[in-house]
Motif scaffolding. Sequence first.
Motif, PDB file in Angstrom:
ATOM      1  N   LYS A   1       0.874  -1.173   0.000  1.00 48.45           N
ATOM      2  CA  LYS A   1       0.000   0.000   0.000  1.00 48.45           C
ATOM      3  C   LYS A   1       0.910   1.221   0.000  1.00 48.45           C
ATOM      4  CE  LYS A   1      -3.835  -1.924   2.641  1.00 48.45           C
ATOM      5  NZ  LYS A   1      -4.662  -1.758   3.861  1.00 48.45           N
ATOM      6  N   ILE A   2       0.858   1.995  -1.046  1.00 49.26           N
ATOM      7  CA  ILE A   2       1.735   3.155  -1.180  1.00 49.26           C
ATOM      8  C   ILE A   2       0.888   4.419  -1.074  1.00 49.26           C
ATOM      9  CG2 ILE A   2       3.381   4.361  -2.651  1.00 49.26           C
ATOM     10  CD1 ILE A   2       4.091   1.646  -3.852  1.00 49.26           C
ATOM     11  N   ALA A   3       1.096   5.151   0.012  1.00 50.34           N
ATOM     12  CA  ALA A   3       0.376   6.407   0.225  1.00 50.34           C
ATOM     13  C   ALA A   3       0.767   7.407  -0.865  1.00 50.34           C
ATOM     14  CB  ALA A   3       0.723   6.967   1.604  1.00 50.34           C
ATOM     15  N   PRO A   4      -0.145   8.299  -1.224  1.00 46.55           N
ATOM     16  CA  PRO A   4       0.180   9.301  -2.253  1.00 46.55           C
ATOM     17  C   PRO A   4       1.425  10.119  -1.927  1.00 46.55           C
ATOM     18  CG  PRO A   4      -2.170   9.310  -1.810  1.00 46.55           C
ATOM     19  CD  PRO A   4      -1.540   8.395  -0.792  1.00 46.55           C
ATOM     20  N   VAL A   5       1.630  10.441  -0.656  1.00 48.55           N
ATOM     21  CA  VAL A   5       2.820  11.203  -0.257  1.00 48.55           C
ATOM     22  C   VAL A   5       4.074  10.388  -0.547  1.00 48.55           C
ATOM     23  CG1 VAL A   5       4.046  12.211   1.701  1.00 48.55           C
ATOM     24  CG2 VAL A   5       1.588  12.518   1.487  1.00 48.55           C
ATOM     25  N   LEU A   6       4.056   9.113  -0.190  1.00 48.13           N
ATOM     26  CA  LEU A   6       5.204   8.242  -0.450  1.00 48.13           C
ATOM     27  C   LEU A   6       5.429   8.072  -1.951  1.00 48.13           C
ATOM     28  CD1 LEU A   6       7.460   6.382   0.487  1.00 48.13           C
ATOM     29  CD2 LEU A   6       5.771   4.548   0.685  1.00 48.13           C
ATOM     30  N   ALA A   7       4.360   7.962  -2.708  1.00 44.89           N
ATOM     31  CA  ALA A   7       4.490   7.852  -4.166  1.00 44.89           C
ATOM     32  C   ALA A   7       5.196   9.081  -4.738  1.00 44.89           C
ATOM     33  CB  ALA A   7       3.116   7.680  -4.803  1.00 44.89           C
ATOM     34  N   GLY A   8       4.893  10.258  -4.195  1.00 43.04           N
ATOM     35  CA  GLY A   8       5.558  11.481  -4.635  1.00 43.04           C
ATOM     36  C   GLY A   8       7.044  11.478  -4.297  1.00 43.04           C
ATOM     37  N   LEU A   9       7.394  10.977  -3.112  1.00 43.52           N
ATOM     38  CA  LEU A   9       8.802  10.893  -2.718  1.00 43.52           C
ATOM     39  C   LEU A   9       9.565   9.912  -3.610  1.00 43.52           C
ATOM     40  CD1 LEU A   9       8.398  10.857   1.179  1.00 43.52           C
ATOM     41  CD2 LEU A   9       9.311  12.719  -0.218  1.00 43.52           C
ATOM     42  N   ILE A  10       8.925   8.810  -3.964  1.00 41.87           N
ATOM     43  CA  ILE A  10       9.552   7.823  -4.855  1.00 41.87           C
ATOM     44  C   ILE A  10       9.714   8.414  -6.251  1.00 41.87           C
ATOM     45  CG2 ILE A  10       9.197   5.604  -5.997  1.00 41.87           C
ATOM     46  CD1 ILE A  10       7.841   4.663  -3.361  1.00 41.87           C
ATOM     47  N   GLU A  11       8.687   9.090  -6.724  1.00 41.47           N
ATOM     48  CA  GLU A  11       8.714   9.691  -8.062  1.00 41.47           C
ATOM     49  C   GLU A  11       9.819  10.735  -8.189  1.00 41.47           C
ATOM     50  OE1 GLU A  11       5.630  12.554 -10.249  1.00 41.47           O
ATOM     51  OE2 GLU A  11       4.820  10.562  -9.787  1.00 41.47           O
ATOM     52  N   ARG A  12      10.070  11.480  -7.112  1.00 46.01           N
ATOM     53  CA  ARG A  12      11.101  12.524  -7.132  1.00 46.01           C
ATOM     54  C   ARG A  12      12.488  11.997  -6.825  1.00 46.01           C
ATOM     55  NH1 ARG A  12       8.595  15.924  -3.064  1.00 46.01           N
ATOM     56  NH2 ARG A  12      10.699  16.646  -2.684  1.00 46.01           N
ATOM     57  N   GLY A  13      12.630  10.696  -6.554  1.00 45.63           N
ATOM     58  CA  GLY A  13      13.946  10.114  -6.318  1.00 45.63           C
ATOM     59  C   GLY A  13      14.459  10.270  -4.905  1.00 45.63           C
ATOM     60  N   ILE A  14      13.602  10.661  -3.974  1.00 42.73           N
ATOM     61  CA  ILE A  14      14.011  10.810  -2.581  1.00 42.73           C
ATOM     62  C   ILE A  14      13.965   9.458  -1.878  1.00 42.73           C
ATOM     63  CG2 ILE A  14      13.331  11.856  -0.369  1.00 42.73           C
ATOM     64  CD1 ILE A  14      12.614  14.367  -1.966  1.00 42.73           C
ATOM     65  N   MET A  15      13.037   8.626  -2.288  1.00 45.91           N
ATOM     66  CA  MET A  15      12.926   7.274  -1.737  1.00 45.91           C
ATOM     67  C   MET A  15      12.840   6.288  -2.895  1.00 45.91           C
ATOM     68  SD  MET A  15      10.647   7.591   1.679  1.00 45.91           S
ATOM     69  CE  MET A  15      11.546   6.265   2.422  1.00 45.91           C
ATOM     70  N   ASP A  16      13.105   5.011  -2.581  1.00 46.00           N
ATOM     71  CA  ASP A  16      13.071   3.956  -3.590  1.00 46.00           C
ATOM     72  C   ASP A  16      12.599   2.674  -2.924  1.00 46.00           C
ATOM     73  OD1 ASP A  16      13.378   2.750  -6.047  1.00 46.00           O
ATOM     74  OD2 ASP A  16      15.551   2.542  -5.887  1.00 46.00           O
ATOM     75  N   MET A  17      12.133   1.764  -3.723  1.00 49.51           N
ATOM     76  CA  MET A  17      11.737   0.442  -3.218  1.00 49.51           C
ATOM     77  C   MET A  17      12.627  -0.587  -3.876  1.00 49.51           C
ATOM     78  SD  MET A  17       7.601   0.900  -3.168  1.00 49.51           S
ATOM     79  CE  MET A  17       7.340  -0.836  -3.127  1.00 49.51           C
ATOM     80  N   ARG A  18      13.348  -1.346  -3.062  1.00 51.81           N
ATOM     81  CA  ARG A  18      14.256  -2.368  -3.582  1.00 51.81           C
ATOM     82  C   ARG A  18      13.464  -3.609  -3.983  1.00 51.81           C
ATOM     83  NH1 ARG A  18      18.736  -2.273   1.212  1.00 51.81           N
ATOM     84  NH2 ARG A  18      19.626  -0.262   0.732  1.00 51.81           N
TER      85      ARG A  18
ATOM     86  N   ALA B   1      10.398   0.954   1.937  1.00 49.28           N
ATOM     87  CA  ALA B   1      10.838   2.053   1.081  1.00 49.28           C
ATOM     88  C   ALA B   1      12.070   2.642   1.761  1.00 49.28           C
ATOM     89  CB  ALA B   1       9.747   3.099   0.940  1.00 49.28           C
ATOM     90  N   ILE B   2      13.151   2.789   1.015  1.00 50.11           N
ATOM     91  CA  ILE B   2      14.401   3.286   1.589  1.00 50.11           C
ATOM     92  C   ILE B   2      14.739   4.663   1.015  1.00 50.11           C
ATOM     93  CG2 ILE B   2      15.364   1.000   2.025  1.00 50.11           C
ATOM     94  CD1 ILE B   2      17.120   1.634  -0.546  1.00 50.11           C
ATOM     95  N   PHE B   3      15.535   5.409   1.764  1.00 44.33           N
ATOM     96  CA  PHE B   3      15.986   6.720   1.296  1.00 44.33           C
ATOM     97  C   PHE B   3      17.153   6.536   0.334  1.00 44.33           C
ATOM     98  CE2 PHE B   3      13.851   7.841   5.213  1.00 44.33           C
ATOM     99  CZ  PHE B   3      13.188   9.002   4.860  1.00 44.33           C
ATOM    100  N   THR B   4      17.129   7.265  -0.760  1.00 39.37           N
ATOM    101  CA  THR B   4      18.240   7.285  -1.704  1.00 39.37           C
ATOM    102  C   THR B   4      19.307   8.238  -1.147  1.00 39.37           C
ATOM    103  OG1 THR B   4      17.289   9.126  -2.932  1.00 39.37           O
ATOM    104  CG2 THR B   4      16.682   6.902  -3.672  1.00 39.37           C
ATOM    105  N   GLU B   5      20.433   8.345  -1.825  1.00 37.62           N
ATOM    106  CA  GLU B   5      21.469   9.289  -1.398  1.00 37.62           C
ATOM    107  C   GLU B   5      20.919  10.716  -1.409  1.00 37.62           C
ATOM    108  OE1 GLU B   5      25.403   9.010  -3.069  1.00 37.62           O
ATOM    109  OE2 GLU B   5      25.181   6.840  -3.319  1.00 37.62           O
ATOM    110  N   THR B   6      20.153  11.031  -2.447  1.00 37.38           N
ATOM    111  CA  THR B   6      19.522  12.352  -2.532  1.00 37.38           C
ATOM    112  C   THR B   6      18.571  12.550  -1.360  1.00 37.38           C
ATOM    113  OG1 THR B   6      19.649  12.264  -4.939  1.00 37.38           O
ATOM    114  CG2 THR B   6      18.092  13.836  -3.995  1.00 37.38           C
TER     115      THR B   6
END
Length: 119
Positions: free
Chosen positions: A51-68, A76-81
Amino acid sequence: MTTTPRAIPFTPAERSFLRHELAAAFGHFPKLSEGLKLTLWTTGPHRGQPKIAPVLAGLIERGIMDMRPEDLGRRAIFTETGMAALKALYEDGRYLDPDRFGHLREELGIPAPPLTHRL
């Protein structure tokens, strides 16, 4: 000479989401290296998917978080950015209270404040 504060790359909704997810719960202090735990759909057409909240989807889309892929969508993990942005958020002091979120300091590479002695 005045210094202008660095721009914080998070919206108010994202800051609220991060405060909720990174706060201690039941004596457990979440670690950034472990990422944010996601819940899975238990029924319906999306069963077994995160279940991916819209806020989390935005963070993933912007490259702040990623899903391995090896986590099967459970974290969901934080990227270097994302880590750099989170560090800026913490260092700003207005958004993450050091007393409440002090457990993040070491993982973000922020030195501890100097000890002061009172007599």
